[in-house]
Design a protein around this motif. Sequence first.
Motif, PDB file in Angstrom:
ATOM      1  N   PRO A 200      -7.927 -31.636  -1.146  1.00 36.16           N
ATOM      2  CA  PRO A 200      -7.908 -31.071  -2.507  1.00 36.16           C
ATOM      3  C   PRO A 200      -8.460 -29.638  -2.561  1.00 36.16           C
ATOM      4  CG  PRO A 200      -9.748 -32.573  -2.280  1.00 36.16           C
ATOM      5  CD  PRO A 200      -8.961 -32.674  -0.993  1.00 36.16           C
ATOM      6  N   LEU A 201      -7.655 -28.668  -2.170  1.00 36.03           N
ATOM      7  CA  LEU A 201      -8.097 -27.280  -2.129  1.00 36.03           C
ATOM      8  C   LEU A 201      -8.446 -26.755  -3.521  1.00 36.03           C
ATOM      9  CD1 LEU A 201      -8.629 -24.628  -0.704  1.00 36.03           C
ATOM     10  CD2 LEU A 201      -6.158 -24.179  -0.711  1.00 36.03           C
ATOM     11  N   ASP A 202      -7.637 -27.077  -4.515  1.00 37.64           N
ATOM     12  CA  ASP A 202      -7.904 -26.590  -5.873  1.00 37.64           C
ATOM     13  C   ASP A 202      -9.237 -27.118  -6.401  1.00 37.64           C
ATOM     14  OD1 ASP A 202      -5.662 -24.910  -6.513  1.00 37.64           O
ATOM     15  OD2 ASP A 202      -4.431 -26.715  -6.496  1.00 37.64           O
ATOM     16  N   ASP A 203      -9.517 -28.391  -6.140  1.00 35.50           N
ATOM     17  CA  ASP A 203     -10.795 -28.958  -6.572  1.00 35.50           C
ATOM     18  C   ASP A 203     -11.954 -28.270  -5.854  1.00 35.50           C
ATOM     19  OD1 ASP A 203      -9.424 -30.700  -8.188  1.00 35.50           O
ATOM     20  OD2 ASP A 203      -9.549 -32.404  -6.813  1.00 35.50           O
ATOM     21  N   CYS A 204     -11.751 -27.955  -4.586  1.00 40.35           N
ATOM     22  CA  CYS A 204     -12.768 -27.250  -3.815  1.00 40.35           C
ATOM     23  C   CYS A 204     -13.032 -25.865  -4.409  1.00 40.35           C
ATOM     24  CB  CYS A 204     -12.325 -27.133  -2.356  1.00 40.35           C
ATOM     25  SG  CYS A 204     -13.442 -26.178  -1.311  1.00 40.35           S
ATOM     26  N   LEU A 205     -11.966 -25.135  -4.726  1.00 42.72           N
ATOM     27  CA  LEU A 205     -12.112 -23.802  -5.310  1.00 42.72           C
ATOM     28  C   LEU A 205     -12.765 -23.872  -6.688  1.00 42.72           C
ATOM     29  CD1 LEU A 205      -8.673 -22.262  -4.266  1.00 42.72           C
ATOM     30  CD2 LEU A 205     -10.931 -21.618  -3.389  1.00 42.72           C
ATOM     31  N   ASP A 206     -12.446 -24.913  -7.451  1.00 40.50           N
ATOM     32  CA  ASP A 206     -13.069 -25.081  -8.769  1.00 40.50           C
ATOM     33  C   ASP A 206     -14.580 -25.251  -8.627  1.00 40.50           C
ATOM     34  OD1 ASP A 206     -10.680 -24.846 -10.107  1.00 40.50           O
ATOM     35  OD2 ASP A 206     -10.336 -27.009 -10.254  1.00 40.50           O
ATOM     36  N   ALA A 207     -14.980 -26.014  -7.616  1.00 36.91           N
ATOM     37  CA  ALA A 207     -16.414 -26.222  -7.387  1.00 36.91           C
ATOM     38  C   ALA A 207     -17.080 -24.926  -6.940  1.00 36.91           C
ATOM     39  CB  ALA A 207     -16.620 -27.317  -6.343  1.00 36.91           C
TER      40      ALA A 207
ATOM     41  N   ILE B 281      -5.733 -21.818   8.504  1.00 38.51           N
ATOM     42  CA  ILE B 281      -4.496 -21.588   9.276  1.00 38.51           C
ATOM     43  C   ILE B 281      -3.743 -22.901   9.429  1.00 38.51           C
ATOM     44  CG2 ILE B 281      -3.553 -20.889  11.510  1.00 38.51           C
ATOM     45  CD1 ILE B 281      -5.879 -18.984  11.823  1.00 38.51           C
ATOM     46  N   TYR B 282      -4.449 -23.964   9.827  1.00 40.17           N
ATOM     47  CA  TYR B 282      -3.811 -25.262  10.027  1.00 40.17           C
ATOM     48  C   TYR B 282      -3.147 -25.755   8.741  1.00 40.17           C
ATOM     49  CZ  TYR B 282      -6.900 -25.387  14.138  1.00 40.17           C
ATOM     50  OH  TYR B 282      -7.562 -25.102  15.295  1.00 40.17           O
ATOM     51  N   ALA B 283      -3.816 -25.515   7.608  1.00 45.19           N
ATOM     52  CA  ALA B 283      -3.302 -25.983   6.319  1.00 45.19           C
ATOM     53  C   ALA B 283      -2.306 -25.008   5.715  1.00 45.19           C
ATOM     54  CB  ALA B 283      -4.461 -26.210   5.348  1.00 45.19           C
ATOM     55  N   ASP B 284      -2.093 -23.862   6.375  1.00 49.82           N
ATOM     56  CA  ASP B 284      -1.193 -22.823   5.875  1.00 49.82           C
ATOM     57  C   ASP B 284      -1.576 -22.444   4.440  1.00 49.82           C
ATOM     58  OD1 ASP B 284       0.875 -20.998   5.927  1.00 49.82           O
ATOM     59  OD2 ASP B 284       2.395 -22.445   5.273  1.00 49.82           O
ATOM     60  N   SER B 285      -2.881 -22.243   4.237  1.00 41.90           N
ATOM     61  CA  SER B 285      -3.371 -22.010   2.877  1.00 41.90           C
ATOM     62  C   SER B 285      -4.106 -20.682   2.722  1.00 41.90           C
ATOM     63  CB  SER B 285      -4.331 -23.150   2.481  1.00 41.90           C
ATOM     64  OG  SER B 285      -5.480 -23.160   3.310  1.00 41.90           O
ATOM     65  N   GLU B 286      -3.973 -19.783   3.681  1.00 42.38           N
ATOM     66  CA  GLU B 286      -4.720 -18.524   3.620  1.00 42.38           C
ATOM     67  C   GLU B 286      -4.350 -17.707   2.384  1.00 42.38           C
ATOM     68  OE1 GLU B 286      -5.459 -17.041   8.085  1.00 42.38           O
ATOM     69  OE2 GLU B 286      -3.395 -17.682   7.694  1.00 42.38           O
ATOM     70  N   ALA B 287      -3.060 -17.461   2.198  1.00 46.77           N
ATOM     71  CA  ALA B 287      -2.628 -16.649   1.061  1.00 46.77           C
ATOM     72  C   ALA B 287      -2.962 -17.331  -0.257  1.00 46.77           C
ATOM     73  CB  ALA B 287      -1.120 -16.376   1.157  1.00 46.77           C
ATOM     74  N   TYR B 288      -2.739 -18.641  -0.333  1.00 46.32           N
ATOM     75  CA  TYR B 288      -3.014 -19.390  -1.565  1.00 46.32           C
ATOM     76  C   TYR B 288      -4.507 -19.341  -1.899  1.00 46.32           C
ATOM     77  CZ  TYR B 288      -3.003 -23.235  -4.938  1.00 46.32           C
ATOM     78  OH  TYR B 288      -3.138 -23.989  -6.069  1.00 46.32           O
ATOM     79  N   THR B 289      -5.341 -19.521  -0.877  1.00 46.76           N
ATOM     80  CA  THR B 289      -6.790 -19.493  -1.080  1.00 46.76           C
ATOM     81  C   THR B 289      -7.237 -18.137  -1.609  1.00 46.76           C
ATOM     82  OG1 THR B 289      -7.172 -21.126   0.673  1.00 46.76           O
ATOM     83  CG2 THR B 289      -9.040 -19.742   0.044  1.00 46.76           C
ATOM     84  N   GLN B 290      -6.668 -17.072  -1.060  1.00 46.63           N
ATOM     85  CA  GLN B 290      -7.041 -15.726  -1.501  1.00 46.63           C
ATOM     86  C   GLN B 290      -6.649 -15.495  -2.965  1.00 46.63           C
ATOM     87  OE1 GLN B 290      -4.956 -12.414   0.352  1.00 46.63           O
ATOM     88  NE2 GLN B 290      -6.822 -11.166   0.282  1.00 46.63           N
ATOM     89  N   VAL B 291      -5.426 -15.876  -3.310  1.00 47.75           N
ATOM     90  CA  VAL B 291      -4.945 -15.654  -4.675  1.00 47.75           C
ATOM     91  C   VAL B 291      -5.694 -16.522  -5.682  1.00 47.75           C
ATOM     92  CG1 VAL B 291      -2.961 -15.909  -6.212  1.00 47.75           C
ATOM     93  CG2 VAL B 291      -2.655 -14.916  -3.930  1.00 47.75           C
ATOM     94  N   GLU B 292      -5.804 -17.813  -5.389  1.00 49.17           N
ATOM     95  CA  GLU B 292      -6.452 -18.727  -6.329  1.00 49.17           C
ATOM     96  C   GLU B 292      -7.953 -18.488  -6.390  1.00 49.17           C
ATOM     97  OE1 GLU B 292      -4.983 -20.833  -8.452  1.00 49.17           O
ATOM     98  OE2 GLU B 292      -3.119 -19.924  -7.746  1.00 49.17           O
ATOM     99  N   GLY B 293      -8.531 -18.053  -5.267  1.00 43.43           N
ATOM    100  CA  GLY B 293      -9.946 -17.716  -5.278  1.00 43.43           C
ATOM    101  C   GLY B 293     -10.210 -16.541  -6.198  1.00 43.43           C
ATOM    102  N   ALA B 294      -9.330 -15.541  -6.146  1.00 45.47           N
ATOM    103  CA  ALA B 294      -9.485 -14.349  -6.999  1.00 45.47           C
ATOM    104  C   ALA B 294      -9.413 -14.731  -8.478  1.00 45.47           C
ATOM    105  CB  ALA B 294      -8.409 -13.322  -6.660  1.00 45.47           C
ATOM    106  N   LYS B 295      -8.554 -15.682  -8.825  1.00 44.92           N
ATOM    107  CA  LYS B 295      -8.451 -16.126 -10.213  1.00 44.92           C
ATOM    108  C   LYS B 295      -9.749 -16.761 -10.697  1.00 44.92           C
ATOM    109  CE  LYS B 295      -3.462 -17.134 -10.061  1.00 44.92           C
ATOM    110  NZ  LYS B 295      -2.448 -18.212 -10.145  1.00 44.92           N
ATOM    111  N   ARG B 296     -10.526 -17.276  -9.735  1.00 42.59           N
ATOM    112  CA  ARG B 296     -11.777 -17.957 -10.075  1.00 42.59           C
ATOM    113  C   ARG B 296     -13.003 -17.069  -9.826  1.00 42.59           C
ATOM    114  NH1 ARG B 296      -7.986 -21.504  -8.336  1.00 42.59           N
ATOM    115  NH2 ARG B 296      -7.974 -23.663  -9.136  1.00 42.59           N
ATOM    116  N   GLY B 297     -12.754 -15.786  -9.571  1.00 42.05           N
ATOM    117  CA  GLY B 297     -13.869 -14.850  -9.432  1.00 42.05           C
ATOM    118  C   GLY B 297     -14.415 -14.695  -8.040  1.00 42.05           C
TER     119      GLY B 297
END
Length: 390
Positions: free
Chosen positions: A211-218, A237-253
Amino acid sequence: MKTVLSVLFSSRYLPDFLVLSLVGVLQTMFAADLLRGVGKKARAAVIVAWAVSAVVLAFGFLLRFARVARHFPLWFSGWGRGLAMLWGFFSVMMIVVYVVSHVVPKAKPEDGVGRRRFLKAARAALFGVPAVAVGYGTFIQRFQLRLREQRVEIPGLPEGLHGIRIAQLTDLHVSPFLSVKELARAVEMANETKPHLTLVTGDLISTGNDPLDDCLDALAKLKSDAGVYGCMGNHEIYADSEAYTQVEGAKRGMRFLRQEREMVRFGSAGLNLAGVDYQLMHRRPYLRGAEKLVAPGAFNLLMSHNPDVFPVAAQKGFQLVVAGHTHGGQVRVEILRQDLNVARFFTPYVDGMYREAGASIFVSRGIGTIAIPTRLGAPPEVALLTLCRI
């Protein structure tokens, strides 16, 4: 044939398969030794059982375990894999204890009653060690989250940066092994230190199903004067989530720095903060082009998930590296003053503070676990670094 080989050598499940196969061989040898006096049929049954297990593992590996696991709840597949690895770890410990038990003298009829009782108790206690160790690491120490405070003494540190507090969270691995609720406790612990700056140095999750989104919310609840920054770990890298993490992280500050830098100011003093993606060990040299991230004349801090980059980072002009990745060994045992853990096979920078060539690196043990839901001798932590001028 080429397809089978490509699966064998490209899949990241290969290490698990090899480890479990090795454990199977050791278990067979162990069982065969125990059954030596039982008879040929019993020994043959053990060998057949192992052969069947090996075939099941082989087919499961070639068919990609994920294809089957996706039909089950996340916790079921995660804990299924974890328990298999945990059983392998326990089995290896039992085999080691069995070998060591041959060194312990056996009770003899001519021995006194007291000596016979002592020797029997010693052997029984010896065989209980693996169960106690695995149980303690899985059900107790894995949850013993603590705050680790570390002074970072920097020669010539700008006066304006003296006393700056930096909170670090790393290797969260939010997954069936670590809940969002447990992560929230780590976030609260970091916030209680009232840091000037907070860093998240990679491995937010373990797989693409977590649950990456839940992790970022926390993580969005992290608070610090100069903001929250991060870098990417190998599991992004394994989860292919680098770009998503960067973008969604920025939305959360949160700003995840990917081969980027930012001058973070504390009054009139500036701290040049740089971040790089996980540096793959087979793609050396490390930190290609990272010299462009160094600000001449400033204090330069590098976030790198992989601590093995430290010597290169020091050469390029970074005075401090903040890293994770090793979990502090996760399972570590001290024998004859030697710290034994898997991480030592990959890097000399396993846990804590290291200084070389006028530069420093701090490696945190992190919060979560990987492969097996166990921590032994390496309790989870939130780190608080205090910069000190000397």
